[in-house]
Design a protein around this motif. Structure first.
Motif, PDB file in Angstrom:
ATOM      1  N   GLU A  35      -6.171   2.577  -5.439  1.00 58.68           N
ATOM      2  CA  GLU A  35      -7.088   2.649  -4.318  1.00 58.68           C
ATOM      3  C   GLU A  35      -8.153   3.462  -4.669  1.00 58.68           C
ATOM      4  OE1 GLU A  35      -5.108   4.461  -0.720  1.00 58.68           O
ATOM      5  OE2 GLU A  35      -6.985   3.626   0.471  1.00 58.68           O
ATOM      6  N   HIS A  83       0.956  -1.153  -0.186  1.00 58.22           N
ATOM      7  CA  HIS A  83      -0.133   0.113   0.044  1.00 58.22           C
ATOM      8  C   HIS A  83       0.665   1.271   0.137  1.00 58.22           C
ATOM      9  CE1 HIS A  83      -3.925   1.701   1.722  1.00 58.22           C
ATOM     10  NE2 HIS A  83      -3.371   2.701   0.938  1.00 58.22           N
ATOM     11  N   LEU A 120      -8.809  -1.586  -2.522  1.00 55.51           N
ATOM     12  CA  LEU A 120      -7.647  -1.536  -3.236  1.00 55.51           C
ATOM     13  C   LEU A 120      -7.745  -2.522  -4.152  1.00 55.51           C
ATOM     14  CD1 LEU A 120      -5.353  -1.663  -0.013  1.00 55.51           C
ATOM     15  CD2 LEU A 120      -5.101  -0.032  -1.757  1.00 55.51           C
TER      16      LEU A 120
END
Ligand code: AMP
Ligand code: ZN
Ligand code: FE
Ligand code: FE
Length: 288
Positions: A64, A7, A76
């Motif tokens: 995202e 992420h 996501l």
């Protein structure tokens, strides 16, 4: 153990490191893979992939998407095809809508006498501008003390420069990621402040629409939270994922790979994602 970070934001959205800089940083700290997960766009992937190839680190294409369920919920998408026409179409729409919102925010600031020029912001920050950019600008102008302070007093919902943008319905966001060949994952489940029952309702709604994974390791989530999420993921047969949500200097308390010091995302999580995306695993997995 091989570690990863699934992420990560870059200058392709509201991160402050370019894709190349992020990949260098990740390679420098010995991460085996990172996923580029910019808001609304996969446009940072190509540059990251090139840098990854040069530095021998695996780069996962992702994005995202902000949606709404009671409050904000983020989805996501991993291993989406960056060339997918339907993804490009929706991504363009999201970026345009964000741009309209940004122009309204810039106009409110200018009307207050602040020297905020949106064209100049675009030159400086690129095509996907977010509230963290406005917050950074307010700090530079001496109006706010920090990005957090700028959010709290000026750009958070309910504050004077906040303007709303449109969101994809959560069902649509999940289906879009599937249509683009990707693996949809519910991001940072504790950020929504839902109780166990509401979180389960959210998971079940998402799964009806094709959700395949849940982010179980995230910056600031202690072992108790992580264990709860891992157990939920197991119960619902969702793939566990994890990442820092690194944004660079607009979120200085979050470090790539390490989060707030507690983060450790094993390479094993990526093997699961790859299998779900139908991607052949790398042959070299001896230290797994
Ligand atoms: P936007 O999508 O442009 O509306 O902005 C959302 C972004 O702002 C996301 O990356 C959030 O994580 C970030 N954000 C929200 N609140 C804060 C805060 N207090 N400090 C820093 N970033 C924040
Ligand atoms: Zn962001
Ligand atoms: Fe998010
Ligand atoms: Fe994020």
């Amino acid at each position: 153990m091989k570690r990863i970070d699934l992420h990560v934001h870059t200058t392709a959205s509201d991160g402050t490191c370019t894709p190349t800089e992020v990949v260098r940083k990740a390679a420098g700290m010995g991460l085996a893979a990172i996923a580029v997960t910019d808001h609304d766009t996969v446009s940072g992937y190509a540059e990251a992939a090139k840098a990854g190839q040069e530095l021998g680190i695996e780069i996962v294409p992702g994005l995202e998407i902000s949606t709404r369920y009671l409050g904000p919920v983020h989805i996501l998408g991993y291993y989406v095809d960056p060339e997918s026409p339907v993804l490009q179409e929706v991504s363009d729409w999201l970026v345009k809508d964000r741009d309209k919102r940004n122009r309204r925010m810039a106009a409110l600031m200018a009307a207050d006498g602040l020297p905020v020029d949106y064209e100049r912001m675009q030159e400086r920050f690129g095509a996907v501008i977010g509230r963290p950019h406005f917050a950074k600008l307010l700090v530079e102008l001496g109006v706010a003390e920090s990005v957090n302070d700028a959010f709290a007093r000026f750009v958070e919902r309910g504050q004077k420069y906040y303007c709303a943008r449109n969101f994809l319905p959560i069902e649509r966001a999940i289906r879009l990621i599937r249509e683009a060949g990707g693996v949809p994952v519910l991001a940072h489940p504790f950020q929504y402040r839902l109780n166990d029952e509401s979180l389960r309702d959210l998971i079940e709604l998402c799964m009806k629409n094709g959700l395949l994974g849940m982010e179980c390791r995230y910056s600031g989530y202690d072992e108790q939270k992580v264990d709860y999420l891992l157990a939920l993921a197991r119960e619902y047969a969702l793939l566990p994922t994890g990442g820092s949500d690194f944004h660079g200097s607009v979120k200085p308390h979050i470090a790539l790979g390490d989060g707030m010091g507690e983060l450790c995302v094993p390479y094993r999580f990526l093997i699961g994602l790859k299998a779900a995306a139908g991607i052949e695993p790398e042959l070299d997995m001896e230290d797994e």
